[in-house]
Design a protein around this motif. Structure first.
Motif, PDB file in Angstrom:
ATOM      1  N   LEU A  34    -122.782  54.103 -11.543  1.00  0.00           N
ATOM      2  CA  LEU A  34    -121.126  54.098 -12.739  1.00  0.00           C
ATOM      3  C   LEU A  34    -121.293  53.245 -14.033  1.00  0.00           C
ATOM      4  N   PHE A  35    -121.048  54.100 -14.912  1.00  0.00           N
ATOM      5  CA  PHE A  35    -120.722  53.340 -16.623  1.00  0.00           C
ATOM      6  C   PHE A  35    -119.893  53.674 -17.271  1.00  0.00           C
ATOM      7  N   TRP A  36    -119.084  52.585 -17.946  1.00  0.00           N
ATOM      8  CA  TRP A  36    -118.366  52.380 -18.768  1.00  0.00           C
ATOM      9  C   TRP A  36    -118.749  52.362 -20.012  1.00  0.00           C
ATOM     10  N   TYR A  37    -118.680  53.265 -21.053  1.00  0.00           N
ATOM     11  CA  TYR A  37    -118.923  53.756 -22.344  1.00  0.00           C
ATOM     12  C   TYR A  37    -117.757  53.385 -22.858  1.00  0.00           C
ATOM     13  N   LYS A  38    -117.866  53.309 -24.225  1.00  0.00           N
ATOM     14  CA  LYS A  38    -117.315  52.552 -25.575  1.00  0.00           C
ATOM     15  C   LYS A  38    -116.912  53.795 -27.275  1.00  0.00           C
ATOM     16  N   ILE A  46    -121.094  54.232 -26.861  1.00  0.00           N
ATOM     17  CA  ILE A  46    -122.083  53.162 -26.357  1.00  0.00           C
ATOM     18  C   ILE A  46    -121.863  52.310 -25.591  1.00  0.00           C
ATOM     19  N   LEU A  47    -122.419  52.293 -24.371  1.00  0.00           N
ATOM     20  CA  LEU A  47    -122.862  52.003 -23.178  1.00  0.00           C
ATOM     21  C   LEU A  47    -122.379  50.337 -22.819  1.00  0.00           C
ATOM     22  N   VAL A  48    -120.981  50.040 -22.283  1.00  0.00           N
ATOM     23  CA  VAL A  48    -120.736  48.703 -22.310  1.00  0.00           C
ATOM     24  C   VAL A  48    -121.849  47.985 -21.359  1.00  0.00           C
ATOM     25  N   CYS A  92    -114.583  55.798 -18.330  1.00  0.00           N
ATOM     26  CA  CYS A  92    -115.949  55.834 -17.264  1.00  0.00           C
ATOM     27  C   CYS A  92    -116.477  57.082 -16.988  1.00  0.00           C
ATOM     28  N   ALA A  93    -117.649  56.613 -15.913  1.00  0.00           N
ATOM     29  CA  ALA A  93    -118.195  58.140 -15.941  1.00  0.00           C
ATOM     30  C   ALA A  93    -119.103  57.362 -14.960  1.00  0.00           C
ATOM     31  N   TYR A  94    -119.458  58.753 -13.888  1.00  0.00           N
ATOM     32  CA  TYR A  94    -120.670  58.646 -12.762  1.00  0.00           C
ATOM     33  C   TYR A  94    -121.882  59.683 -12.993  1.00  0.00           C
TER      34      TYR A  94
ATOM     35  N   LYS B 103    -129.980  54.637 -18.926  1.00  0.00           N
ATOM     36  CA  LYS B 103    -128.700  54.712 -19.537  1.00  0.00           C
ATOM     37  C   LYS B 103    -129.097  56.087 -20.439  1.00  0.00           C
ATOM     38  N   LEU B 104    -127.841  57.321 -20.861  1.00  0.00           N
ATOM     39  CA  LEU B 104    -127.903  57.654 -22.033  1.00  0.00           C
ATOM     40  C   LEU B 104    -127.356  56.805 -23.295  1.00  0.00           C
TER      41      LEU B 104
END
Lengths: 115, 115
Positions: A34-38, A46-48, A92-94, B103-104
């Protein structure tokens, strides 16, 4: 299919305060990321922060931390000591380990930081 | 810090015309992606590309779309005959390795408007 839901289209926070952005997801996989990008006004994503589902410990990156609840399929982002530069759209990303290359994104939360 | 670069930042075209969106991924990255975001909707996966061929594509990526890495630095998305519904922000992304946790890195996007 994997789905990611961000139920807060807009949020606001006073500078120096803490804000939590919500994210839920649906999957049948047991291992995933799971990711949070800004996305600031410059539009660059941008990857947070990143969390692996197998890790019980919540990820932290300086003022950013997550509350990962695997059973509830919840992945919220907490921003502490909010700064004006935190104002952005947050996605939010999966990404699953068995679902190919693609990310699945939520619709985003627009965060305003009030001075 | 290395960046993914996209040009142009805005593209306006007439319906039925061909457009080419350009991207320069980070130089040591091997995996390349296109995503798009229709206004107010989720960021959606279009295609992934590795070793000079498509590794995965979504249902959106029909025969009107193609990707190419014409040289060692550029990665392009071509839409052969644009439709009104192709209007969106198109993001290019790259990664060094492949894996769910990888990471992308995203570019700033090209806003495509089809009239």
């Amino acid at each position: 299919a994997q789905t990611v839901t961000q139920s807060q289209p807009e949020m606001s926070v006073q500078e120096a305060e803490t804000v939590t952005l919500s994210c839920t997801y649906d999957t049948s996989e047991s291992d995933y990321y799971l990711f949070w990008y800004k996305q600031p006004p410059s539009r660059q994503m941008i990857l947070v922060i990143r969390q692996e589902a197998y890790k019980q410990q919540n990820a932290t990156e300086n003022r950013f931390s997550v509350n990962f609840q695997k059973a509830a399929k919840s992945f919220s982002l907490k921003i502490s000591d909010s700064q004006l530069g935190d104002a952005a759209m947050y996605f939010c990303a999966y990404r699953g380990t068995n679902t190919g290359n693609q990310f699945y994104f939520g619709t985003g939360t627009s965060l305003t930081v009030i001075p | 810090e290395p960046e993914v670069t996209q040009t142009p930042s805005h593209q306006v075209t007439q319906m039925g015309q061909e457009v080419i969106l350009r991207c320069v991924p980070i130089s040591n990255h091997l995996y390349f992606y296109w995503y798009r975001q229709i206004l107010g909707q989720k960021v959606e996966f279009l295609v992934s590309f590795y070793n000079n061929e498509i590794s995965e594509k979504s249902e959106i990526f029909d025969d009107q779309f193609s990707v190419e890495r014409p040289d060692g630095s550029n990665f392009t998305l071509k839409i052969r005959s644009t439709k009104l519904e192709d209007s969106a922000m198109y993001f290019c992304a790259s990664s060094e390795e492949q894996g769910a946790g990888e990471k992308l890195f995203f570019g700033s996007g090209t806003q495509l408007s089809v009239l």
